[in-house]
Design an enzyme around this catalytic site. Sequence first.
Site, PDB file in Angstrom:
ATOM      1  N   ASP A  63     -41.875  -0.385  -8.574  1.00 28.00           N
ATOM      2  CA  ASP A  63     -41.143  -1.160  -9.625  1.00 28.00           C
ATOM      3  C   ASP A  63     -41.261  -2.701  -9.105  1.00 28.00           C
ATOM      4  OD1 ASP A  63     -39.619  -2.608 -11.387  1.00 28.00           O
ATOM      5  OD2 ASP A  63     -37.822  -1.096 -11.475  1.00 28.00           O
ATOM      6  N   TYR A 161     -40.139 -14.551 -22.992  1.00 27.84           N
ATOM      7  CA  TYR A 161     -41.342 -14.347 -22.412  1.00 27.84           C
ATOM      8  C   TYR A 161     -42.251 -15.378 -22.134  1.00 27.84           C
ATOM      9  CZ  TYR A 161     -46.185 -12.230 -22.280  1.00 27.84           C
ATOM     10  OH  TYR A 161     -47.506 -11.939 -21.986  1.00 27.84           O
ATOM     11  N   LYS A 165     -43.808 -17.014 -18.405  1.00 31.39           N
ATOM     12  CA  LYS A 165     -45.237 -17.323 -18.449  1.00 31.39           C
ATOM     13  C   LYS A 165     -45.486 -18.757 -18.162  1.00 31.39           C
ATOM     14  CE  LYS A 165     -46.665 -13.192 -18.748  1.00 31.39           C
ATOM     15  NZ  LYS A 165     -47.199 -12.568 -17.751  1.00 31.39           N
TER      16      LYS A 165
END
Length: 252
Positions: A63, A161, A165
């Site tokens: 993980d 998100y 990025k």
Amino acid sequence: MEKWIGKVAIVTGASAGIGEGIVKSLAKSGIHVVGLARRSEKVDEYVQQLGKTPGTIYSHKCDVSDLQSVKEAFKWIEEKFGFIHILINNAGVAYKMQILDEADVTEKIDSILKTNVSGLVYCTREAVRLMKKADDYGMIVNVGSIVGHNIPFRPNSLNMYAPSKYAVTAVSEVLRQELINQNNQKIRVTNLSPGHVRTDMATPSNVDPDEYYATKSVLMPEDVALTINFLLETPVHVNISQLTIKPVGEQF
Ligand SMILES: NC(=O)c1ccc[n+]([C@@H]2O[C@H](COP(=O)([O-])OP(=O)(O)OC[C@H]3O[C@@H](n4cnc5c(N)ncnc54)[C@H](OP(=O)(O)O)[C@@H]3O)[C@@H](O)[C@H]2O)c1
């Protein structure tokens, strides 16, 4: 790809989608690959279907958002191989939500940042240590996104998100600079920014994928894998620091 035959690559997020495509492609080129994922059994399943490849594929549970899990995985890698040459930081999560949702989305916010940013950094720190042990040429590819450069109007899905990025874009350049600062001329860093790729992450759960994609411009995971091969094939003095790949016709 000849110079990489017999070398060792680590691919995070290897259990599905783009990561699966990259693992298979590297192994077909004769590179030994360790596929890391929480569902490492998925890697074992496709390895069984794939049969023997010139490079061997290994799976290991990891993980990336959990520092201890990353340390344990890289300890296993170090014991098995001693050193590595390639890291593909591909693991990532995305959720359909908005930052301002009334429901409590804090767990998802943390998950995005811990997986897409902190996890990438944890893996990179371990990988660079093992690349330096190899004292050979090395390559790190961070799978970012086109939304790590520009924000299209998609208020339902970009939430944390896109910011994560943007962080991957920035981390990639910071890493490149830190390596220069350490006088390391052997390890190259690329921020690879794909547009829309047909994977589970990018496909709504309530649609028939074939119908959904019938009218869409979309890349396949194999296209991203091919781009990684292109990066690996460049001469060792060439560092493509940023590469964007879009399907023909993608409007954003
Ligand atoms: N699909 C697109 O349109 C697109 C476009 C641009 C960029 N990307 C980026 O490409 C990368 C791969 O995405 P994908 O589209 O292939 O998505 P996907 O099919 O959902 O695969 C995501 C992969 O990441 C792994 N992962 C997620 N959380 C993890 C964790 N905590 N630890 C380890 N592995 C973890 C998953 O494995 P487990 O669940 O087994 O752990 C899975 O193998 C992501 O970084 C994504 O942001 C995708």
